[in-house]
Structure formats: C-alpha cells, structure tokens
Design an enzyme around this catalytic site. Structure first.
Site, PDB file in Angstrom:
ATOM      1  N   GLY A   1      -5.922  18.794 -50.435  1.00  0.00           N
ATOM      2  CA  GLY A   1      -5.471  18.702 -51.822  1.00  0.00           C
ATOM      3  C   GLY A   1      -4.438  19.777 -52.132  1.00  0.00           C
ATOM      4  O   GLY A   1      -4.265  20.178 -53.279  1.00  0.00           O
TER       5      GLY A   1
ATOM      6  N   GLY B   1      -1.339  19.313 -51.849  1.00  0.00           N
ATOM      7  CA  GLY B   1      -0.119  18.670 -52.357  1.00  0.00           C
ATOM      8  C   GLY B   1       0.882  18.332 -51.264  1.00  0.00           C
ATOM      9  O   GLY B   1       2.088  18.531 -51.445  1.00  0.00           O
ATOM     10  N   SER B   2       0.386  17.795 -50.140  1.00  0.00           N
ATOM     11  CA  SER B   2       1.305  17.510 -49.031  1.00  0.00           C
ATOM     12  C   SER B   2       2.328  16.435 -49.407  1.00  0.00           C
ATOM     13  O   SER B   2       3.486  16.510 -49.001  1.00  0.00           O
ATOM     14  CB  SER B   2       0.532  17.108 -47.775  1.00  0.00           C
ATOM     15  OG  SER B   2      -0.352  16.066 -48.060  1.00  0.00           O
ATOM     16  N   SER B   3       1.929  15.447 -50.200  1.00  0.00           N
ATOM     17  CA  SER B   3       2.872  14.380 -50.575  1.00  0.00           C
ATOM     18  C   SER B   3       4.002  14.942 -51.442  1.00  0.00           C
ATOM     19  O   SER B   3       5.176  14.644 -51.213  1.00  0.00           O
ATOM     20  CB  SER B   3       2.163  13.286 -51.364  1.00  0.00           C
ATOM     21  OG  SER B   3       1.052  12.827 -50.673  1.00  0.00           O
TER      22      SER B   3
ATOM     23  N   ALA C   1       4.976  18.067 -51.634  1.00  0.00           N
ATOM     24  CA  ALA C   1       5.793  19.015 -50.868  1.00  0.00           C
ATOM     25  C   ALA C   1       6.772  18.258 -49.971  1.00  0.00           C
ATOM     26  O   ALA C   1       7.948  18.652 -49.858  1.00  0.00           O
ATOM     27  CB  ALA C   1       4.898  19.945 -50.052  1.00  0.00           C
TER      28      ALA C   1
ATOM     29  N   ASP D   1       2.419  19.936 -59.204  1.00  0.00           N
ATOM     30  CA  ASP D   1       2.460  20.149 -57.752  1.00  0.00           C
ATOM     31  C   ASP D   1       3.898  20.153 -57.235  1.00  0.00           C
ATOM     32  O   ASP D   1       4.258  20.922 -56.346  1.00  0.00           O
ATOM     33  CB  ASP D   1       1.612  19.095 -57.026  1.00  0.00           C
ATOM     34  CG  ASP D   1       1.735  17.699 -57.619  1.00  0.00           C
ATOM     35  OD1 ASP D   1       2.527  17.506 -58.569  1.00  0.00           O
ATOM     36  OD2 ASP D   1       1.052  16.789 -57.128  1.00  0.00           O
TER      37      ASP D   1
END
Ligand code: MEV
Length: 325
Positions: free
Chosen positions: A108, A110-112, A114, A155
C-alpha cells in the site's frame, strides 16, 4: 536523448485518510523505497512493457491501440498515463518501458501512483516539454481517476514532491512541510487492502448516516490541522496523541481490523508516542512514532502481533531523473 530512467518514492498517509476523499485535508509522507521506470524511444510503432513486480512480461501492442481493448491490471496505470500524456503532447515512434519497484505492491505504498508519475515525468523529459510538478500532478491524478474512479490524489503528490506534505483533495493545496526525519516505525499487516472497495464501504456508511459521518470527517480535518502544527514543531508527544485520536475515528468509519488494532495496541503498550493505521485500512500498514529508547520494544511488539516491520527512510526526494542516455 533516447532513454531516461526516472524514480519516485512510495508514500504513507500520516493523518486524514478517507476524509481527504471528500474535500478535507490530510498529511502524507514519502518513504525511501522507490519505483524506478526506464522509458526508451524506439523506431517501431509499438508500446512494449515489462513490469515483473506486477506480473506483466513482454506486453506489446501497436501505439495506435493504446488505451483500447483489454488491458492487463498491472499495465493499466502505465498505459493510461501515456494516453493522457499524448492527448496533450507528441512523441514520434514507439516506447519500450520497464518498471522496477524497491517495495512490494502489497504494502500500500502507492506503487501504481509512483509508476504513473515516473512515466509522465520520463515522457516529459524525452519530448522536451519539461512539465512542471503541478502539470505532472494533474496528468497523473487524471490517470488515477480514469482507472479507479475515486481517490484524493495524495499518493500522486507524495511521489512527485517527496518529503512530508499537507494536501487537500485533488491537489487544491499541496504544501511541502519542512520537518526532516520522522521517528516512524512501520508494520505491514500481511493483508492486502482494496482501496476502492473500502472507499465505497465508507461511502455507503456516509449515505446511511450522513450527519454522523460528515461530523467524523470534520473532526478528522481539525485533527489534521493540529497535527500539522505539532509535526512542524517536532512535538512527537502531541503528534502521537493525535494519531491515537485519528485511529478512533477510523475505527468509527469501520476500517480498523483486529490485526491492525493488535499491532497498534502493542506499539502503544511498548511506549510509542502513538500508533495508527495508514491508508484505506483493514490491511496494508500501520505505523507508530516512537523514541529511540522504545523503538526496539515497539518493533518486537509488532512482530509478536503477527506483523512485519518494514524499515523506511523519511524526508526523501520526490520524482527525479536518475539517468539520461
Ligand atoms: C488510501 O490510501 C487513502 C484514502 O484516503 C484514499 C485516497 O485518499 O485516495 C482512503
């Protein structure tokens, strides 16, 4: 320039989750684990993506079909980010993209968001349009909304600006705060939280009990304002108390789970200034603020409660170009 490598940090919500979706403020901090994206201009008119962390390998399609057809889950953010960038800017030829994350997409962090930010920054460099941070935010936030339908954009802001931010829904305010390192200990619950489902569940509750939930949101906003002042003063005692308050409201919203609560309570019992969940709730991570003196006891407690301690650095840089080739 034909190829650029861009990186952006992950994030953790400090205060104000859920309320920030509905025009309230929040506080978010970037973490040292980064997403790295390599974008290369090619002669072929194709888009090629490798994102092994999200099980996307050798995904290839014609540039003219970007955004069309069935898009694998792990490719969506990158592909729609390109579509949104190309709606306003031009590049010639094709694109070869690789993403590589220093953190699990399960945390969680925030890879998407980023990776969306990295792709837009890289395209902006390669096409020499040199978008400023706010323009990158607007394109990346649009991408997140196109895919998820819901979200505040906090994010995306953390990935772009880094550090610790005071943020209001949709980027109405993005204020970097000069705080430095935070005495933060992070525990991963091992449970994957689905943000959109949880936003919807809280939304249902708000439909049923509008006055009650709206008053919870405005209490959370008051707490965010106080936490901002306390953070700037490095008054960790007060920050910790406000974290505990915030957790109470998150429990009222129904997004605290037994696992997270256990990790939070052991942290407090071990002498942390305060502890709360971070993000949508139910799963993902919790964090505690703790002095050096008790930090090992807090970590031991989190592990005993079944969590995994994740070492994070704070006060880290936002999106940046690592290499131009
Ligand atoms: C999820 O990490 C935090 C939420 O507030 C959603 C958002 O702000 O986009 C629940």
């Amino acid at each position: 320039m034909k190829k650029v490598i861009v990186s952006a940090p992950g994030k953790l919500m400090l205060f104000g989750e859920h309320a920030v979706v509905y025009n309230h403020s929040c506080l978010v901090t970037a973490v040292g684990q980064r997403m790295k994206v390599t974008v290369e201009l090619t002669q072929q008119e194709t888009f090629e993506l490798n994102a092994p962390d999200v099980q996307v390998e050798n995904y290839v399609k014609p540039m003219s079909e970007l955004g069309l057809g069935d898009i694998p889950k792990g490719a969506k953010f990158v592909e729609i980010a390109i579509v949104n960038f190309l709606a306003q800017n031009k590049i010639t030829g094709g694109l070869k993209i690789t993403t590589q994350s220093e953190f699990s997409s399960q945390f969680g962090f925030g890879s998407s968001s980023a990776s969306t930010v990295c792709v837009i920054k890289a395209l902006s460099e390669l096409s020499a349009v040199n978008l400023d941070n706010k323009s990158i935010f607007d394109l990346a936030f649009k991408t997140v909304l196109d895919i998820q339908g819901k979200g505040s954009g906090f994010d995306v802001a953390a990935a772009i600006y880094g550090g610790t931010l005071y943020f209001v829904t949709g980027g109405k305010v993005i204020e970097p705060l000069k705080i430095g390192n935070l005495p933060m200990i992070v525990g991963y619950s091992g449970i994957k939280a689905d943000t959109v489902t949880l936003i919807n569940e809280v939304g249902e509750k708000a439909k049923k009990y509008p006055e009650m939930i709206e008053s919870v949101y405005s209490q959370i906003e008051k707490l965010v304002e106080k936490a901002k002042v306390a953070l700037l003063k490095k008054d960790w005692q007060t920050v910790g108390e406000l974290m505990n308050f915030n957790e109470g409201y998150l429990s009222t919203l129904g997004v605290e789970s037994k696992k997270l609560a256990d990790m939070i309570y052991v942290s407090r019992e071990a002498g942390a200034y305060g502890a709360k969940l971070s993000g949508a709730g139910i799963g993902d991570c919790m964090f505690a603020f703790a002095s050096d003196k008790v930090s090992q006891a807090v970590k031991d407690g989190i592990i005993k409660a079944g969590g995994e301690v994740i070492d994070v650095n704070t006060n880290v840089e936002g999106v940046k170009v690592e290499e131009k080739i």
